[in-house]
Design a protein around this motif. Structure first.
Motif, PDB file in Angstrom:
ATOM      1  N   LEU A 204       0.871  -1.176   0.000  1.00 21.27           N
ATOM      2  CA  LEU A 204       0.000   0.000   0.000  1.00 21.27           C
ATOM      3  C   LEU A 204       0.903   1.219   0.000  1.00 21.27           C
ATOM      4  N   GLU A 205       0.797   2.016  -1.051  1.00 17.67           N
ATOM      5  CA  GLU A 205       1.678   3.174  -1.227  1.00 17.67           C
ATOM      6  C   GLU A 205       0.840   4.446  -1.315  1.00 17.67           C
ATOM      7  N   ASP A 206       1.319   5.498  -0.668  1.00 21.84           N
ATOM      8  CA  ASP A 206       0.645   6.788  -0.726  1.00 21.84           C
ATOM      9  C   ASP A 206       1.667   7.857  -1.111  1.00 21.84           C
ATOM     10  N   ARG A 207       1.292   8.697  -2.066  1.00 19.17           N
ATOM     11  CA  ARG A 207       2.181   9.760  -2.544  1.00 19.17           C
ATOM     12  C   ARG A 207       1.457  11.103  -2.395  1.00 19.17           C
ATOM     13  N   LEU A 208       2.143  12.068  -1.884  1.00 22.81           N
ATOM     14  CA  LEU A 208       1.609  13.417  -1.749  1.00 22.81           C
ATOM     15  C   LEU A 208       2.671  14.392  -2.270  1.00 22.81           C
ATOM     16  N   TYR A 209       2.299  15.162  -3.289  1.00 21.03           N
ATOM     17  CA  TYR A 209       3.273  16.095  -3.868  1.00 21.03           C
ATOM     18  C   TYR A 209       2.527  17.210  -4.591  1.00 21.03           C
ATOM     19  N   SER A 210       3.290  18.210  -4.987  1.00 22.58           N
ATOM     20  CA  SER A 210       2.729  19.377  -5.663  1.00 22.58           C
ATOM     21  C   SER A 210       3.284  19.474  -7.074  1.00 22.58           C
ATOM     22  N   GLY A 211       2.400  19.854  -7.992  1.00 21.23           N
ATOM     23  CA  GLY A 211       2.821  20.126  -9.356  1.00 21.23           C
ATOM     24  C   GLY A 211       2.816  21.630  -9.599  1.00 21.23           C
ATOM     25  N   PHE A 212       3.997  22.168  -9.934  1.00 23.58           N
ATOM     26  CA  PHE A 212       4.095  23.619 -10.082  1.00 23.58           C
ATOM     27  C   PHE A 212       5.215  23.929 -11.058  1.00 23.58           C
ATOM     28  N   ASP A 213       4.931  24.836 -12.014  1.00 22.31           N
ATOM     29  CA  ASP A 213       5.927  25.161 -13.046  1.00 22.31           C
ATOM     30  C   ASP A 213       6.696  26.442 -12.738  1.00 22.31           C
ATOM     31  N   PHE A 214       6.361  27.123 -11.620  1.00 20.93           N
ATOM     32  CA  PHE A 214       7.080  28.327 -11.170  1.00 20.93           C
ATOM     33  C   PHE A 214       6.983  29.484 -12.162  1.00 20.93           C
ATOM     34  N   LEU A 215       6.002  29.495 -13.011  1.00 22.03           N
ATOM     35  CA  LEU A 215       5.808  30.601 -13.937  1.00 22.03           C
ATOM     36  C   LEU A 215       4.894  31.645 -13.306  1.00 22.03           C
TER      37      LEU A 215
END
Length: 433
Positions: free
Chosen positions: A309-320
């Motif tokens: 059981l795997e859980d991933r938490l992250y943000s997607g951001f291009d810094f523009l």
């Protein structure tokens, strides 16, 4: 396929057995099965002249059946095994004396058989044993030197009951006789003492199937089942000093085992279920460097297969300028297996597959939908681990996930995620037991 009872009733079975045993004895010189490891090692053939083979006292077969209704079938197979051994011995030039009285189960088989054969003036003592359990035959042949009771030759095997088993038993009998010739040629003066005891196993898992195996192999014929916390296995003439693996498999397919070296006294064998093992993994990877993931593994077969059981938490951001982060939360679960390398290896690799539930939350102020859901498959996930100690390892994985496409509720179109480029992850692993 078991021998039908109605065939025995009309009297055709003895004729059928005789014909098959004759075929088996004719082919025994061309096909000889291997003996069970550590049980009856074959001696190297000598080069000098051999004396006359001598005489063999052949005792009645030792027969057992788990189901009383199959006792007659077991006795029929045992008679075939004994008859095949008789024919093979005579074909090799031995004089065979058929003993009328069976051996006493409570006494040491090697010493008892050798003593009776020596008293009767025979050079060798031969014993057959066969058990029938759940449609499977387990049998053995042992030939002892009457001078000292040492094990001269033998063979053992496990096979499904049926007509095909008769041919296999005939081959085993011929193999044992062949090894007796090797023993006479090169090891006639060597004492090889067989143990005189039956092996007892204790285990708290009621109904677990007990097997005797060879080190390094996960196979072996069933030899008994745990009842009231223990089982006394049938007698096997293992050589003193032999190393065996005694294992038990529960009804839920959990396996426990121990390695034992047979000495003069009977060993005390206790099998205990392994404590549940869990692994905890943390790390990050391509596409989610602004976040991390954690995985929990619960093992099905210790050190080999697991649920994850795997859980991933992250943000997607291009810094523009003007961009807003998108928060991603992914939950993956499935099955995994280690491949090729044993648990004690410094480096191990494996494969896992599963499914994923992906949630995405936009942070931009907007009246439009902000929470999205995607469903994905994980058909390919290759991983490798490098041990850094007893309870720690570094790991790395290469995975490709496929988005099913949720038609309006998700952000991902149908197809391979990441435009088909495999994602690379790496991190640390902690083992917990």
């Amino acid at each position: 396929m078991a021998i039908p009872t109605h065939i025995r009733r009309i009297g055709l079975l003895p004729l059928l057995l005789a014909q098959l045993l004759m075929l088996g004895s004719l082919s025994a010189q061309d096909q000889v099965p291997s003996a069970a490891p550590d049980q009856v090692p074959a001696a190297a053939a000598g080069t000098g002249p051999q004396k006359a083979p001598g005489s063999v006292r052949l005792f009645p077969a030792i027969v057992s059946a788990d189901d009383p209704s199959q006792a007659d079938d077991a006795a029929t197979y045992a008679a075939s095994l004994r008859s095949g051994l008789d024919q093979s011995l005579k074909a090799a030039g031995y004089q065979v004396a058929m003993a009328d009285a069976a051996l006493t189960p409570d006494l040491s088989e090697p010493a008892q058989a050798a003593d009776l054969a020596h008293t009767a003036g025979n050079d060798w003592a031969a014993v057959c044993a066969l058990s029938l359990s759940e449609g499977r035959l387990s049998y053995r042949v042992a030939i002892y030197d009457s001078a000292d009771g040492s094990l001269a030759a033998g063979d053992s095997f496990s096979v499904l009951s049926g007509l095909g088993a008769l041919r296999t038993m005939g081959d085993s009998a011929a193999a044992a006789v062949g090894r007796l010739g090797d023993y006479r040629a090169g090891h006639a003066g060597t004492v090889r003492t067989a143990v005189s005891y039956r092996i007892a196993v204790s285990c708290p898992s009621e109904g677990a199937t007990v097997r005797i195996e060879s080190p390094g192999l996960k196979s072996g014929a069933p030899t008994g089942k745990i009842k009231n916390g223990k089982v006394l296995l049938p007698y096997f003439p293992f050589l003193q000093g032999s190393t065996l693996v005694v294992s038990a498999t529960t009804k839920l397919l959990q396996r426990m085992s121990t390695t034992v070296t047979l000495e003069t006294q009977a060993p005390l064998i206790e099998l205990m279920p392994r404590k549940p093992r869990f692994d905890i993994l943390v790390g990050t990877g391509t596409g989610r460097l602004l976040g991390a993931g954690a995985e929990l593994r619960a093992y099905i077969e210790p050190d080999w297969s697991f649920l994850f059981l795997e859980d991933r938490l992250y943000s997607g951001f291009d810094f523009l300028p003007g961009s807003s982060p998108v928060i991603h939360e992914e939950s993956w679960n499935g099955l995994g297996w280690y491949l090729f390398f044993p648990p004690e290896s410094r480096f191990r690799m494996g494969f896992s597959l599963g499914v994923g539930f992906l949630f995405s939350l936009t942070t931009a102020a907007s009246p439009s939908k902000q929470l999205f859901f995607d469903f994905a498959l994980l058909p390919v996930n290759l991983f490798g681990e490098y041990s850094l100690g007893k309870d720690m390892a570094a790991w790395m994985s290469l995975r490709s996930a496929f988005s099913v496409g949720t038609e309006g509720s998700g952000l991902l179109a149908r197809g391979w995620m990441g435009n088909g480029t495999p994602a690379i992850s790496l991190g640390w692993l902690w083992r917990r037991k």
